[in-house]
Structures are given as C-alpha cells and as structure tokens.
Design a protein around this motif. Structure first.
Motif, mmCIF file in Angstrom:
data_model
loop_
_atom_site.group_PDB
_atom_site.id
_atom_site.type_symbol
_atom_site.label_atom_id
_atom_site.label_comp_id
_atom_site.label_asym_id
_atom_site.label_seq_id
_atom_site.Cartn_x
_atom_site.Cartn_y
_atom_site.Cartn_z
ATOM 1 N N GLY A 1 86.955 47.080 -76.529
ATOM 2 C CA GLY A 1 88.063 46.449 -75.814
ATOM 3 C C GLY A 1 88.928 47.463 -75.090
ATOM 4 O O GLY A 1 89.368 47.228 -73.955
ATOM 5 N N ASN B 1 97.041 44.746 -71.593
ATOM 6 C CA ASN B 1 95.859 44.248 -72.321
ATOM 7 C C ASN B 1 96.136 44.223 -73.829
ATOM 8 O O ASN B 1 95.362 44.754 -74.622
ATOM 9 N N LEU C 1 93.315 43.096 -76.033
ATOM 10 C CA LEU C 1 92.005 43.683 -75.714
ATOM 11 C C LEU C 1 90.946 42.605 -75.497
ATOM 12 O O LEU C 1 89.881 42.600 -76.096
ATOM 13 N N GLY C 2 91.292 41.677 -74.619
ATOM 14 C CA GLY C 2 90.357 40.603 -74.294
ATOM 15 C C GLY C 2 90.127 39.625 -75.430
ATOM 16 O O GLY C 2 89.060 39.012 -75.527
ATOM 17 N N ARG D 1 90.073 40.408 -78.652
ATOM 18 C CA ARG D 1 89.433 41.063 -79.805
ATOM 19 C C ARG D 1 90.408 41.369 -80.943
ATOM 20 O O ARG D 1 89.992 41.520 -82.084
#
Length: 133
Positions: free
Chosen positions: A10, A94, A97-98, A100
């Motif tokens: 990520g 972010n 982290l997407g 995650r």
C-alpha cells in the motif's frame, strides 16, 4: 499476503504517483537510480487498540546519490510537508493505503545521514511511519 506485506504494498502504491522516485518494498541489494525509497519493518505492538488492531512501525528511507552535497536538498524537499510530493503529503493523502489499513501517519523524521546499500554510499533520510491495521 501477510499484514506487513500488504502495508508495504500500500505504501509503495501511494508513492507511484511521485515522478522519478524509485520504490523498493524491501531493503534492496543495490539501488541503480535515485532518488529512491526503501521500506523496512521496525516492529509492532499486537492488539494495541480495544478493537484488536495492532500498531505497526515502518521505516521509509529516502536515498539520493552522493555525487555532491547539494543532493541533500532533495532530501529536504521530501521532508517538507508543504511540498506536493513530500513523504508527509503523500501519506496524508492515502491514510488507509487503499483500504489496507485503518490509519497510517508519519510520526517523525530523523536527520540526514549516510547509508551503504551494496557497494554504494548514499545520503539518506529516515521517516518513521505508524500504522494501525
């Protein structure tokens, strides 16, 4: 995929948007081009929160070549949170982290120093990230 591998993936994905920055999810044997970052695990506290999340510590190391001492200015730019491609700016944009992790933040940054990777020496700056996952 382990939790730590997912965290590193990520982080690497978050930095793909930064032009001319090479990304290594592990400590590499060599670094052919700079600037570059590499990631290394720096410990964890298990079940650190009431809902069972663990807190992970990741060191994100930025390196530039030692061609001349003005290369250290590049490290200063990565440390400046007001710069669009800085480490803090990218992580702040972010925070999951997407999807995650629950949260990630840059907790601190060290001083500019030297690091040897393979047979090459670099100027480096280490950022300490704290991750809840």
């Amino acid at each position: 995929m382990s939790v730590i591998a997912g965290i590193k993936a990520g982080i690497a994905e978050a930095f793909e948007t930064v032009a001319d920055l090479q990304i290594h999810q592990r400590v590499p044997d060599n670094i052919p081009t700079t600037p570059a970052i590499f990631l290394r695990s720096a410990g964890a506290n298990y079940d650190d929160t009431m809902d069972g999340c663990s807190s992970w510590r990741i060191q994100l190391v930025v390196v530039v070549d030692r061609a001349d001492e003005t290369k250290q200015d590049i490290l200063d730019d990565y440390a400046d949170p007001a710069q669009a491609g800085s480490i803090v700016a990218v992580i702040d944009a972010n925070r999951t982290l997407g999807g995650r992790v629950d949260d990630v933040k840059v907790a601190s940054v060290g001083e500019i120093s030297g690091v040897t990777v393979g047979d090459s020496e670099f100027y480096s700056l280490t950022f300490n990230l704290e991750v809840l996952a």
